[in-house]
Design a protein around this motif. Structure first.
Motif, PDB file in Angstrom:
ATOM      1  N   ARG A 121       2.595  -9.561  -9.038  1.00 32.09           N
ATOM      2  CA  ARG A 121       2.307 -10.948  -9.421  1.00 32.09           C
ATOM      3  C   ARG A 121       2.825 -11.251 -10.819  1.00 32.09           C
ATOM      4  O   ARG A 121       3.308 -12.353 -11.084  1.00 32.09           O
TER       5      ARG A 121
ATOM      6  N   ASP B  37      -3.968   2.499  -7.139  1.00 29.02           N
ATOM      7  CA  ASP B  37      -4.628   1.611  -6.203  1.00 29.02           C
ATOM      8  C   ASP B  37      -3.703   0.450  -5.858  1.00 29.02           C
ATOM      9  O   ASP B  37      -2.874   0.042  -6.676  1.00 29.02           O
ATOM     10  N   SER B  38      -3.848  -0.094  -4.668  1.00 26.52           N
ATOM     11  CA  SER B  38      -3.009  -1.224  -4.241  1.00 26.52           C
ATOM     12  C   SER B  38      -3.191  -2.435  -5.144  1.00 26.52           C
ATOM     13  O   SER B  38      -2.248  -3.195  -5.372  1.00 26.52           O
ATOM     14  N   ARG B  39      -4.405  -2.609  -5.681  1.00 30.81           N
ATOM     15  CA  ARG B  39      -4.644  -3.759  -6.577  1.00 30.81           C
ATOM     16  C   ARG B  39      -3.769  -3.679  -7.819  1.00 30.81           C
ATOM     17  O   ARG B  39      -3.310  -4.697  -8.328  1.00 30.81           O
ATOM     18  N   THR B  40      -3.526  -2.478  -8.310  1.00 30.75           N
ATOM     19  CA  THR B  40      -2.666  -2.300  -9.484  1.00 30.75           C
ATOM     20  C   THR B  40      -1.250  -2.748  -9.159  1.00 30.75           C
ATOM     21  O   THR B  40      -0.619  -3.474  -9.942  1.00 30.75           O
TER      22      THR B  40
ATOM     23  N   HIS C  74       0.829  -1.218   0.000  1.00 30.70           N
ATOM     24  CA  HIS C  74       0.000   0.000   0.000  1.00 30.70           C
ATOM     25  C   HIS C  74       0.858   1.261   0.000  1.00 30.70           C
ATOM     26  O   HIS C  74       0.449   2.294  -0.517  1.00 30.70           O
TER      27      HIS C  74
ATOM     28  N   LEU D  14      -0.379  -4.821  -6.750  1.00 29.25           N
ATOM     29  CA  LEU D  14      -0.421  -6.269  -6.546  1.00 29.25           C
ATOM     30  C   LEU D  14      -0.362  -7.012  -7.880  1.00 29.25           C
ATOM     31  O   LEU D  14       0.350  -8.012  -8.021  1.00 29.25           O
ATOM     32  N   THR D  15      -1.079  -6.503  -8.875  1.00 31.91           N
ATOM     33  CA  THR D  15      -1.075  -7.125 -10.204  1.00 31.91           C
ATOM     34  C   THR D  15       0.315  -7.087 -10.807  1.00 31.91           C
ATOM     35  O   THR D  15       0.805  -8.099 -11.329  1.00 31.91           O
TER      36      THR D  15
ATOM     37  N   SER E 191      -1.775  -9.363   0.024  1.00 32.13           N
ATOM     38  CA  SER E 191      -2.647  -8.212   0.266  1.00 32.13           C
ATOM     39  C   SER E 191      -1.837  -6.928   0.253  1.00 32.13           C
ATOM     40  O   SER E 191      -0.616  -6.944   0.095  1.00 32.13           O
ATOM     41  N   ALA E 192      -2.538  -5.822   0.450  1.00 34.10           N
ATOM     42  CA  ALA E 192      -1.889  -4.510   0.441  1.00 34.10           C
ATOM     43  C   ALA E 192      -0.968  -4.325   1.633  1.00 34.10           C
ATOM     44  O   ALA E 192      -0.066  -3.492   1.597  1.00 34.10           O
TER      45      ALA E 192
ATOM     46  N   GLU F 163      -8.844   3.452 -10.396  1.00 34.26           N
ATOM     47  CA  GLU F 163      -7.605   2.838  -9.928  1.00 34.26           C
ATOM     48  C   GLU F 163      -6.845   3.718  -8.946  1.00 34.26           C
ATOM     49  O   GLU F 163      -5.905   3.268  -8.328  1.00 34.26           O
TER      50      GLU F 163
END
Length: 170
Positions: free
Chosen positions: A35, A26-29, A17, A31-32, A43-44, A77
């Motif tokens: 990966r 965004d943290s999801r970006t 994060h 994380l992607t 998680s963040a 995002e």
């Protein structure tokens, strides 16, 4: 907490994060991207090594330089604004009075404290009330020991109530 101050606290580690905040995404970006780089992150709040964070920075810098501008992010995002303003300290929580937590009114609290219990012994006062021990019984001496000293000595309230019943005081 910014990434710079985080590195000062725990050198070599960065949270996902914090990297997201640094990049303005965004943290999801993040994380992607991690990966895709082969990193295992859940998680963040997961941490990544300094080498991985540097590789991620280089990767995102290459993408932004290839497009000739800073990395563009859609509004969905973007990292959300923090709930509490960052320039103000978070609100302090006041501890709940143990007597109030146990629904003991101020007059009874005063009686328990004047009988010998402390200002933070509301839980004990509530247990005493449930077993039938009143504040007036605390100074009572039974079998050579006061009720309060038995409580402070670690005797169970049930055994103290039994001693009071045997003596005919309850």
């Amino acid at each position: 907490m910014h990434a710079e101050s985080r590195e000062f606290i725990t050198p070599g580690k960065a949270r996902v994060h914090e990297l997201a905040r640094e990049f303005g995404v965004d943290s999801r970006t993040v994380l992607t991207h991690l990966r895709e780089m082969g990193e295992f992150v859940k998680s963040a709040s997961s941490t990544v090594e300094a080498v991985t964070a540097r590789q991620l920075r280089e990767r995102l810098a290459q993408r932004s330089s290839a497009s000739g501008r800073r990395m563009t992010v859609s509004p969905s995002e973007r990292a959300p604004e923090p709930f509490w303003p960052t320039h103000l300290p978070p609100p302090r929580r006041r501890p709940i009075d143990s007597y109030l937590r146990n629904w003991i009114d101020p007059e009874d609290k005063r009686r328990w404290i004047s009988a010998g219990l402390g200002p933070h012994d509301g839980d004990l006062a509530a247990e005493c009330t449930r077993t039938g021990i009143t504040p007036e019984m605390l100074p009572t001496v039974v079998r050579g020991q006061s009720v309060l000293s038995r409580i402070r000595g670690g005797a169970s309230l049930g055994s103290i109530a039994a001693v009071l019943r045997e003596a005919g005081l309850q």
